[in-house]
Design an enzyme around this catalytic site. Structure first.
Site, PDB file in Angstrom:
ATOM      1  N   LYS A   1     -30.336  10.493 -21.380  1.00 53.79           N
ATOM      2  CA  LYS A   1     -29.877   9.108 -21.323  1.00 53.79           C
ATOM      3  C   LYS A   1     -29.401   8.771 -19.916  1.00 53.79           C
ATOM      4  O   LYS A   1     -28.452   9.360 -19.415  1.00 53.79           O
ATOM      5  CB  LYS A   1     -28.708   8.886 -22.293  1.00 53.79           C
ATOM      6  CG  LYS A   1     -28.395   7.411 -22.441  1.00 53.79           C
ATOM      7  CD  LYS A   1     -27.033   7.153 -23.076  1.00 53.79           C
ATOM      8  CE  LYS A   1     -25.949   6.971 -22.070  1.00 53.79           C
ATOM      9  NZ  LYS A   1     -26.052   5.772 -21.216  1.00 53.79           N
TER      10      LYS A   1
ATOM     11  N   CYS B   1     -20.345  10.463  -5.189  1.00 51.04           N
ATOM     12  CA  CYS B   1     -19.213  11.334  -5.529  1.00 51.04           C
ATOM     13  C   CYS B   1     -18.787  12.182  -4.339  1.00 51.04           C
ATOM     14  O   CYS B   1     -17.676  12.710  -4.326  1.00 51.04           O
ATOM     15  CB  CYS B   1     -19.585  12.212  -6.717  1.00 51.04           C
ATOM     16  SG  CYS B   1     -21.117  13.110  -6.432  1.00 51.04           S
TER      17      CYS B   1
ATOM     18  N   GLU C   1      -9.673   8.180  -7.741  1.00 49.94           N
ATOM     19  CA  GLU C   1     -11.037   7.901  -7.279  1.00 49.94           C
ATOM     20  C   GLU C   1     -11.302   6.398  -7.312  1.00 49.94           C
ATOM     21  O   GLU C   1     -11.157   5.765  -8.354  1.00 49.94           O
ATOM     22  CB  GLU C   1     -12.040   8.628  -8.172  1.00 49.94           C
ATOM     23  CG  GLU C   1     -13.450   8.517  -7.634  1.00 49.94           C
ATOM     24  CD  GLU C   1     -14.490   9.170  -8.524  1.00 49.94           C
ATOM     25  OE1 GLU C   1     -14.402   9.040  -9.754  1.00 49.94           O
ATOM     26  OE2 GLU C   1     -15.410   9.799  -7.968  1.00 49.94           O
TER      27      GLU C   1
HETATM   28  P1  NDP Z   1     -19.336   7.362 -16.666  1.00 48.71           P
HETATM   29  O1  NDP Z   1     -18.571   8.587 -16.973  1.00 48.71           O
HETATM   30  O2  NDP Z   1     -18.822   6.065 -17.129  1.00 48.71           O
HETATM   31  O3  NDP Z   1     -20.810   7.469 -17.246  1.00 48.71           O
HETATM   32  C1  NDP Z   1     -21.694   8.515 -16.955  1.00 48.71           C
HETATM   33  C2  NDP Z   1     -22.743   8.594 -18.045  1.00 48.71           C
HETATM   34  O4  NDP Z   1     -22.125   8.983 -19.267  1.00 48.71           O
HETATM   35  C3  NDP Z   1     -23.432   7.263 -18.327  1.00 48.71           C
HETATM   36  O5  NDP Z   1     -24.774   7.494 -18.701  1.00 48.71           O
HETATM   37  C4  NDP Z   1     -22.624   6.750 -19.482  1.00 48.71           C
HETATM   38  O6  NDP Z   1     -23.317   5.780 -20.218  1.00 48.71           O
HETATM   39  C5  NDP Z   1     -22.400   8.029 -20.275  1.00 48.71           C
HETATM   40  N1  NDP Z   1     -21.295   8.011 -21.210  1.00 48.71           N
HETATM   41  C6  NDP Z   1     -20.189   7.221 -21.223  1.00 48.71           C
HETATM   42  N2  NDP Z   1     -19.408   7.520 -22.282  1.00 48.71           N
HETATM   43  C7  NDP Z   1     -20.014   8.526 -22.966  1.00 48.71           C
HETATM   44  C8  NDP Z   1     -19.711   9.272 -24.146  1.00 48.71           C
HETATM   45  N3  NDP Z   1     -18.611   9.043 -24.879  1.00 48.71           N
HETATM   46  N4  NDP Z   1     -20.572  10.237 -24.539  1.00 48.71           N
HETATM   47  C9  NDP Z   1     -21.681  10.484 -23.839  1.00 48.71           C
HETATM   48  N5  NDP Z   1     -22.047   9.802 -22.729  1.00 48.71           N
HETATM   49  C10 NDP Z   1     -21.216   8.842 -22.283  1.00 48.71           C
HETATM   50  O7  NDP Z   1     -19.560   7.385 -15.098  1.00 48.71           O
HETATM   51  P2  NDP Z   1     -20.248   6.263 -14.219  1.00 48.71           P
HETATM   52  O8  NDP Z   1     -21.614   5.972 -14.714  1.00 48.71           O
HETATM   53  O9  NDP Z   1     -19.255   5.162 -14.074  1.00 48.71           O
HETATM   54  O10 NDP Z   1     -20.432   7.054 -12.841  1.00 48.71           O
HETATM   55  C11 NDP Z   1     -19.461   7.144 -11.877  1.00 48.71           C
HETATM   56  C12 NDP Z   1     -18.757   8.477 -11.955  1.00 48.71           C
HETATM   57  O11 NDP Z   1     -19.668   9.542 -11.812  1.00 48.71           O
HETATM   58  C13 NDP Z   1     -17.767   8.640 -10.835  1.00 48.71           C
HETATM   59  O12 NDP Z   1     -16.549   9.147 -11.326  1.00 48.71           O
HETATM   60  C14 NDP Z   1     -18.408   9.677  -9.939  1.00 48.71           C
HETATM   61  O13 NDP Z   1     -17.529  10.422  -9.172  1.00 48.71           O
HETATM   62  C15 NDP Z   1     -19.162  10.510 -10.910  1.00 48.71           C
HETATM   63  N6  NDP Z   1     -20.231  11.223 -10.242  1.00 48.71           N
HETATM   64  C16 NDP Z   1     -20.133  12.589 -10.084  1.00 48.71           C
HETATM   65  C17 NDP Z   1     -21.096  13.288  -9.390  1.00 48.71           C
HETATM   66  C18 NDP Z   1     -21.023  14.775  -9.237  1.00 48.71           C
HETATM   67  O14 NDP Z   1     -22.050  15.381  -8.969  1.00 48.71           O
HETATM   68  N7  NDP Z   1     -19.883  15.411  -9.385  1.00 48.71           N
HETATM   69  C19 NDP Z   1     -22.235  12.611  -8.789  1.00 48.71           C
HETATM   70  C20 NDP Z   1     -22.255  11.192  -9.023  1.00 48.71           C
HETATM   71  C21 NDP Z   1     -21.276  10.536  -9.738  1.00 48.71           C
HETATM   72  P3  NDP Z   1     -23.178   4.211 -19.853  1.00 48.71           P
HETATM   73  O15 NDP Z   1     -23.127   4.059 -18.377  1.00 48.71           O
HETATM   74  O16 NDP Z   1     -24.415   3.670 -20.421  1.00 48.71           O
HETATM   75  O17 NDP Z   1     -21.938   3.760 -20.515  1.00 48.71           O
END
Ligand code: NDP
Length: 479
Positions: free
Chosen positions: A173, A282, A383
């Site tokens: 997803k 990130c 963050e």
């Molecule tokens: P989120 O945690 O909001 O979402 C990440 C993914 O998880 C999306 O596909 C989201 O779906 C999905 N998701 C949300 N809730 C659930 C759940 N309960 N169960 C399963 N899946 C779920 O992060 P963001 O998309 O806002 O991304 C930004 C974040 O990602 C920042 O904190 C950043 O630091 C981190 N990041 C970390 C990296 C690393 O390598 N360490 C690299 C890049 C980003 P949907 O968006 O459709 O709600």
């Protein structure tokens, strides 16, 4: 335009016919619909993956490698189409999508297509006991991959490529905020001859579609990149089911600048490490600590350079910074600018929305530099994930090390110094998973990638990813 799920090699509508709007960050307008997939859609995707697994897991490494490399080549052939889609969906400059996002997605498939042919397991001779052990590295079965919106195809494929290379079948997803390139990927997989059901892409909300993947009792491993809170929630759901978990989470990375650095190189790279992708990486170095002897000079030069960055429509080639990904995200980032002011921070430049002519409802923000008084202020501890950096001076190595390690996060750190002993000493002591010395975001896909503390659990990259997506089984033979 309607995006569909990609299940069993076919594009299909969500079975309850529920849809979500897809917005374009550059102008704030709805430009398509995506499936609001339910648990039942995830179940259909799981069944397709389960059916494909016995055959895919027995496919020769040469065949798997050939298909992955073909996907990589097709992404390269279609680079413009994918880059335009990524830029429109995410708000990032087209130049960045063309030079980083899509080439890296192609590299992910090529890299793991090659890596799987070199992946080996161990054998251990039990000397004096007439026995030999060998270790099998077997694919897990059906695995779940969930990725965020900031580097949509880049991070999506960073998980999918090693998962399928290792012989697993996938239910994946992408973020519902940036579904477009994941949607297009299905076509490429079919053209490359990936057998149906090996990769299944289900679109929808994290809290429903994502949650259904994590909760599925027979999806045995979850590879997740996203926010720390979501990661903690996923861990709570998955742990009692004994799933394998890889969590790549948030960061609050220090960029530590000593007087004895190569100044021009540092300055140029620091502008990039602060504001690339609108600061939504990130790995961005959002906390800049500068040795006091060069602090005033750095402050003047840095702010002057940041003011030259052009914020504009993502499709224009000379745009340095496009739009932030969504309205709620823009509001979150702006809230942190206000919090910084309340904590006695001084806005050295930026801090305001940008109105781009003709795209007045887009989510544009000026690159923002804040001089802070104390490392403990919220904007330096939490963050922000946007085009906002803080700067403050330091006097000694010990002091800056303490400040660098003072946050809950521990993803990466950058050090600028030509003192080899110091950079090696500090690299040992920094509480992070990745240290860059005199560079930033220079990536070699063989290296382990991931964070410590609230930045995650596990490592991606190279053989680490192939180890994650396989189970080790030891066989002991007495002779
Ligand atoms: P989120 O945690 O909001 O979402 C990440 C993914 O998880 C999306 O596909 C989201 O779906 C999905 N998701 C949300 N809730 C659930 C759940 N309960 N169960 C399963 N899946 C779920 O992060 P963001 O998309 O806002 O991304 C930004 C974040 O990602 C920042 O904190 C950043 O630091 C981190 N990041 C970390 C990296 C690393 O390598 N360490 C690299 C890049 C980003 P949907 O968006 O459709 O709600």
């Amino acid at each position: 335009m309607k995006i569909q799920n990609y299940i069993n090699g076919q594009y299909v509508n969500p079975i309850q016919d529920n849809w979500l709007d897809n917005l374009c960050p550059a102008n704030g307008k709805v430009y398509g619909q995506i499936p609001n997939s339910s648990k039942d859609d995830v179940e259909i995707a799981y069944n397709a993956a389960k059916t494909a697994f016995p055959s895919w897991s027995q496919t020769t490494l040469e065949t798997r490698s050939r298909i992955l490399i073909k996907i990589s080549e097709l992404l390269e052939t279609n680079i413009l189409r994918f880059a335009e889609a990524e830029s429109k969906d995410n708000g990032k400059p087209i130049s960045l999508a063309k030079s980083v996002d899509i080439p890296r997605a192609a590299s992910n498939f090529r890299f793991f297509g090659n890596a799987i042919t070199q992946f080996a397991s161990e054998s251990h001779e039990s000397v004096g006991q007439n026995a030999i052990n060998y270790t099998l590295r077997q694919p897990i079965g059906v695995v779940g991959c969930i990725s965020p919106w900031n580097l949509p195809l880049y991070l999506f494929t960073w998980k999918i490529a090693p998962a399928i290379a290792a012989g697993n079948c996938v239910v994946a997803k992408p973020s519902e905020v940036t579904p477009m390139t994941a949607f297009l990927l299905g076509e490429i997989c079919n053209e490359a001859g990936l057998p149906k059901g090996v990769l299944n892409i289900v679109h929808g909300l994290g809290t429903t579609t994502g949650q259904a993947i994590v909760e599925h009792p027979d999806i045995k491993a979850i590879s997740f990149t996203g926010g720390t809170e979501t990661g903690a929630h996923i861990a709570r759901v998955a742990a009692p089911m004994f799933k394998k978990l890889s969590l790549e989470l948030g960061g609050k990375n220090p960029n530590i600048i000593f007087e004895d650095c190569d100044y021009d190189d540092m300055l140029e790279t620091t502008v990039r490490s602060s504001f690339a992708n609108q600061g939504q990486i990130c790995l961005c170095g959002s906390r800049i600590f500068v040795e006091v002897s060069i602090y005033e000079k750095f402050k003047t030069d840095f702010v002057a350079k940041v003011k030259q960055l052009k914020v504009g429509h993502p499709s224009e080639e000379n745009t340095n910074m496009g739009a932030l990904v969504s309205k709620p995200h823009l509001e979150k980032v702006m809230k942190y600018i206000e919090i910084a002011k309340l904590d006695n921070g001084t806005i050295l430049c930026g801090g305001n929305k940008v109105i781009v002519k003709g795209y007045e409802n887009g989510y544009y923000l000026e690159p923002t530099v804040i001089e802070i008084q104390t490392n403990e202020c919220r904007v330096n501890q939490e963050e922000v994930f946007g085009p906002v950096v803080t700067i403050m001076p330091f006097k000694t190595e010990d002091e800056v090390l303490q400040m660098a390690n003072s946050v809950n996060y521990g993803l990466s750190a950058t050090l600028w110094s030509n003192n080899l002993k110091r950079t090696m000493r500090m690299s040992n002591q920094l509480q992070v998973g990745i240290v860059w010395v005199n560079t930033w975001m220079m990536r070699d896909l063989r290296t382990p990638f991931g964070g410590v503390k609230a930045s995650g659990v596990g490592r991606e990259g190279g053989f680490e990813a192939l180890r994650f997506f396989t189970e080790a089984k030891n066989v002991c033979i007495k002779y």
